[in-house]
Scaffold this motif. Sequence first.
Motif, mmCIF file in Angstrom:
data_model
loop_
_atom_site.group_PDB
_atom_site.id
_atom_site.type_symbol
_atom_site.label_atom_id
_atom_site.label_comp_id
_atom_site.label_asym_id
_atom_site.label_seq_id
_atom_site.Cartn_x
_atom_site.Cartn_y
_atom_site.Cartn_z
ATOM 1 N N ASP A 1 -1.528 3.421 -1.729
ATOM 2 C CA ASP A 1 -0.253 3.757 -2.393
ATOM 3 C C ASP A 1 0.901 2.980 -1.791
ATOM 4 O O ASP A 1 1.768 2.484 -2.503
ATOM 5 C CB ASP A 1 0.056 5.262 -2.268
ATOM 6 C CG ASP A 1 -0.754 6.113 -3.211
ATOM 7 O OD1 ASP A 1 -1.419 5.562 -4.105
ATOM 8 O OD2 ASP A 1 -0.713 7.355 -3.044
ATOM 9 N N GLU A 2 0.919 2.888 -0.458
ATOM 10 C CA GLU A 2 2.003 2.179 0.216
ATOM 11 C C GLU A 2 1.899 0.682 -0.009
ATOM 12 O O GLU A 2 2.923 0.005 -0.171
ATOM 13 C CB GLU A 2 2.003 2.507 1.704
ATOM 14 C CG GLU A 2 2.435 3.925 1.971
ATOM 15 C CD GLU A 2 2.476 4.247 3.447
ATOM 16 O OE1 GLU A 2 2.898 3.385 4.244
ATOM 17 O OE2 GLU A 2 2.099 5.373 3.799
ATOM 18 N N LYS A 3 0.684 0.160 -0.018
ATOM 19 C CA LYS A 3 0.505 -1.264 -0.310
ATOM 20 C C LYS A 3 1.089 -1.587 -1.677
ATOM 21 O O LYS A 3 1.808 -2.563 -1.853
ATOM 22 C CB LYS A 3 -0.977 -1.643 -0.284
ATOM 23 C CG LYS A 3 -1.580 -1.650 1.083
ATOM 24 C CD LYS A 3 -3.044 -2.043 1.016
ATOM 25 C CE LYS A 3 -3.647 -2.041 2.403
ATOM 26 N NZ LYS A 3 -4.971 -2.650 2.433
ATOM 27 N N PHE A 4 0.772 -0.736 -2.646
ATOM 28 C CA PHE A 4 1.288 -0.965 -3.999
ATOM 29 C C PHE A 4 2.811 -0.888 -4.018
ATOM 30 O O PHE A 4 3.476 -1.712 -4.643
ATOM 31 C CB PHE A 4 0.693 0.030 -4.992
ATOM 32 C CG PHE A 4 1.317 -0.091 -6.346
ATOM 33 C CD1 PHE A 4 0.996 -1.165 -7.166
ATOM 34 C CD2 PHE A 4 2.266 0.815 -6.778
ATOM 35 C CE1 PHE A 4 1.611 -1.318 -8.399
ATOM 36 C CE2 PHE A 4 2.878 0.669 -8.008
ATOM 37 C CZ PHE A 4 2.548 -0.390 -8.824
ATOM 38 N N ASP A 5 3.395 0.096 -3.332
ATOM 39 C CA ASP A 5 4.857 0.229 -3.305
ATOM 40 C C ASP A 5 5.518 -1.033 -2.741
ATOM 41 O O ASP A 5 6.514 -1.509 -3.277
ATOM 42 C CB ASP A 5 5.284 1.446 -2.482
ATOM 43 C CG ASP A 5 5.014 2.758 -3.204
ATOM 44 O OD1 ASP A 5 4.815 2.746 -4.436
ATOM 45 O OD2 ASP A 5 4.997 3.799 -2.519
#
Length: 135
Positions: A62-66
């Motif tokens: 999720d953080e990678k995508f953000d």
Amino acid sequence: MLPVEEQLSILVHLSMADKFLAEEESKLIHKIGEGNGLSTEDVELIMDNPKPIPNLKDLPPDEKFDYLFNVIQLMKVDGKIYQSEIEFCERLAIALGYKPGVVGDLSAYIYSDPAIMTKRSYLRSIADKHLVPRK
């Protein structure tokens, strides 16, 4: 999760890839920083002295995508896309564990105007197809 200061530092590095900080880029960085509880002065300090880019491979998906979403949006926010910005985004994508083609695929659906949003779940599904399997 990386601290907001490190997240903003990454955006500052991208915004300076073309050796010029456009007003639209500065506004978006301020908006993100202030939305995360930083003062205008705190954001300015980060913009003047960005931290080095940390190791990003171990972040949750999720953080990678953000991160990826934010840097692509920042690349487009001033209406001008430079090769140096594309290359920065691709290097960051690789550092996050994506194949560099993710930048081109997502760019078609991420707009410079934050008010225009493609459904995040759809964007995430595109990005996930580019994740390099962990060994």
